[in-house]
Design an enzyme around this catalytic site. Structure first.
Site, PDB file in Angstrom:
ATOM      1  N   GLU A 186      29.437  47.161  41.180  1.00  0.00           N
ATOM      2  CA  GLU A 186      29.531  46.536  39.901  1.00  0.00           C
ATOM      3  C   GLU A 186      30.669  45.861  39.406  1.00  0.00           C
ATOM      4  O   GLU A 186      31.184  45.771  38.227  1.00  0.00           O
ATOM      5  CB  GLU A 186      29.501  47.585  38.592  1.00  0.00           C
ATOM      6  N   GLN A 187      31.301  45.142  40.431  1.00  0.00           N
ATOM      7  CA  GLN A 187      32.635  44.372  40.363  1.00  0.00           C
ATOM      8  C   GLN A 187      32.976  43.652  41.720  1.00  0.00           C
ATOM      9  O   GLN A 187      32.300  43.638  42.623  1.00  0.00           O
ATOM     10  CB  GLN A 187      33.749  45.295  39.982  1.00  0.00           C
TER      11      GLN A 187
END
Lengths: 263, 238
Positions: B202-203
């Site tokens: 998620e990044q």
């Protein structure tokens, strides 16, 4: 003469906590090789597996996946790293001919290790997701078992687990190149040894003077998948002290039925 | 036509890289994800014989012919996958590992992955906080038609977030991270189930790591050139 190829070393391993073993790696692999016994600190080891897997197998700790048993196992953040620093020991036979080489391969260790074989030392550097392949040709003997001892060190930053809010613990494990769920997450209890251990395949491989390293296969497609090309690139290492004239062969087969192959 | 021998001369005590001339296949059996067709696999064997020594080493791998592309759809923001030109409706699950004591056996992997295939899944996502999965995992994904989304080891809770605040710049040793990433790619790259490498959970990883990962994982220009050249001459192909 040994057969060319790989032999997996997944049985016959024993292990012991480093703090209770009175010998160093040279002694363990020369004059004081360990064995199991009622007064011995050594126990049967699980390879591949973690230190916790070995402790569970030997009923030293309860299975952490039942009930709340995980809470009764001391966490590395409280015990210190040396508590989960373990020796692993095994033996193997070899029968190399003059031009053959023998590699000892670890497909993954968490987190670093000291390798001893018949009194010789090699460092296995940090990193949970790296392979180690050590040419031990000069160290092995054919007149008896080869003794291997591996001192496995836990991650450098195992971190501490707060009494509440497990989410990532204190996040220290993220400073290392290692799996991070082990400090606990919203769906997972902390893993007490942070997965320390020889956690993937161990093998020995015999080659001649030239070794094949990491071939890479790539295919390209044309004309609606009627025309396809397969490319193969490989690294080759000549470990002899003379030029190696090599015949390199690639063969692609598909199994039609049973053991019948089309070439 | 699928057997080829080439001569290579390697200086003493040195390494070299050798590329075989390409092997041509007419209408090979393609590998398809679960539910879209068979998972055809070919056995590729590479051997090296050294003059005066005989066989020196050999290597084999089960290989599936499949063309896989994906892109972010601007309309939905979702990633669309195509295998062999056909769009795939992804039905997948998140995966950490099957056993937190890492007693990872072939039988266990086979059971776990067949179970996912039996559920009609066609993708498993290996979360960044878990493992770079092992070759046995990928082998059974090849066999059962499960595409794999493999993330490297960057999670939100080890990148400047969390309580207490985590190290803001990923792992301390960036060269070690890249060494491990490169070695992992070499270990897994020939599996046809391998669909996508992702920097982290998620990044985006720290800038330097991300740039190196993207650079290392882009298509080799050699193959791009081949593709272009062959497309130009496609009309003349008999």
């Amino acid at each position: 003469m040994a057969a060319i190829g790989k032999t997996i070393l997944d049985s016959g391993w024993i292990a012991a906590r480093s703090t209770v073993v009175p010998f160093n790696g040279v002694q363990l692999t020369t004059t004081n090789s360990p064995s199991l016994g009622p007064d011995s600190p050594w126990m049967e080891a699980v390879i591949p597996g973690t230190v916790l897997a070995t402790l569970v197998k030997n009923n030293v700790i309860p299975d952490p996946f039942y009930g709340l048993e995980n809470d009764s196992i001391i966490d590395i953040g409280d015990s210190g790293r040396e508590f989960y620093t373990f020796w692993f020991f095994t033996t193997f036979q070899s029968n190399l001919s003059g031009s053959q080489h023998l590699d000892l391969n670890f497909r993954a260790i968490n987190y670093s290790a000291d390798l001893y074989i018949n009194g010789h030392y090699k460092a296995l550097p940090k990193g949970m997701f790296r392979r180690h392949s050590v040419d031990v040709t000069d160290f092995v003997r054919s007149d008896g078992p080869n003794l291997v001892a591996v001192l496995v060190h836990p991650p450098d930053h195992p971190g501490k687990i707060p009494p509440e809010n497990y989410q990532g613990g204190d996040h220290e494990i993220g400073k290392d190149v290692a799996t991070q769920y082990v400090e606990g997450w919203d769906w997972m209890c902390p893993i007490r040894d942070r997965n320390t251990g020889i956690w993937d395949e161990v093998s020995i491989s015999v080659t001649g003077p030239v070794k094949i390293i990491d071939p890479h296969l790539v295919s390209t497609f044309f004309d609606n998948y009627k025309r396809v090309y397969l490319y193969c690139t490989t690294e080759l290492e000549n470990r002899s002290n003379q030029v190696a004239e090599c015949s390199l062969t690639i063969q692609v087969t598909t199994e039609l039925e049973g053991n019948t192959c089309m070439v | 036509e699928h057997l080829q021998t080439e001569h290579v001369s390697i200086p003493a005590g040195s390494k070299l890289q050798h590329s075989f001339n390409e092997l041509f296949f007419y209408k090979p059996n393609l590998w398809w994800p679960n539910g879209m067709g068979k998972q055809s696999l070919y056995n590729v064997v590479v051997t090296v014989d050294v003059k005066g020594n005989g066989e020196s080493d050999s290597w084999s791998h089960l290989y599936g012919f499949r063309q896989l592309v994906s892109h972010i759809d601007t309309a939905t923001g979702g990633r669309l996958f195509k295998v062999n030109g056909q769009p795939v409706f992804i039905r997948g699950g998140n995966w950490i590992l099957s056993d937190a004591l890492l007693r990872l056996t072939k039988k266990r992997y086979q059971t776990d992955i067949k179970f996912h295939a039996d559920m009609n899944f066609n993708m498993m996502r290996c979360w960044a906080g878990g493992l770079a999965e092992r070759p046995e995992f990928y082998h059974y994904c090849d066999v059962y038609g499960i595409l794999v989304w493999q993330e490297f080891w960057i999670t939100g809770d080890v990148d400047g977030r969390g309580i207490p605040v985590s190290n803001p710049n990923g792992p301390l040793d960036h060269p070690l991270f890249l060494f491990c990433a490169r070695d992992t790619v070499k270990l897994l790259r020939n599996h046809c189930s391998l669909a996508l490498w992702v920097g982290g959970n998620e990044q985006v990883p720290p800038e330097d790591l991300n740039a190196d990962l993207k650079n290392d994982l882009k298509l080799n220009p050699y193959y791009e050139n081949i593709q272009n050249e062959n497309n130009k001459s496609a009309e003349n192909f008999s």
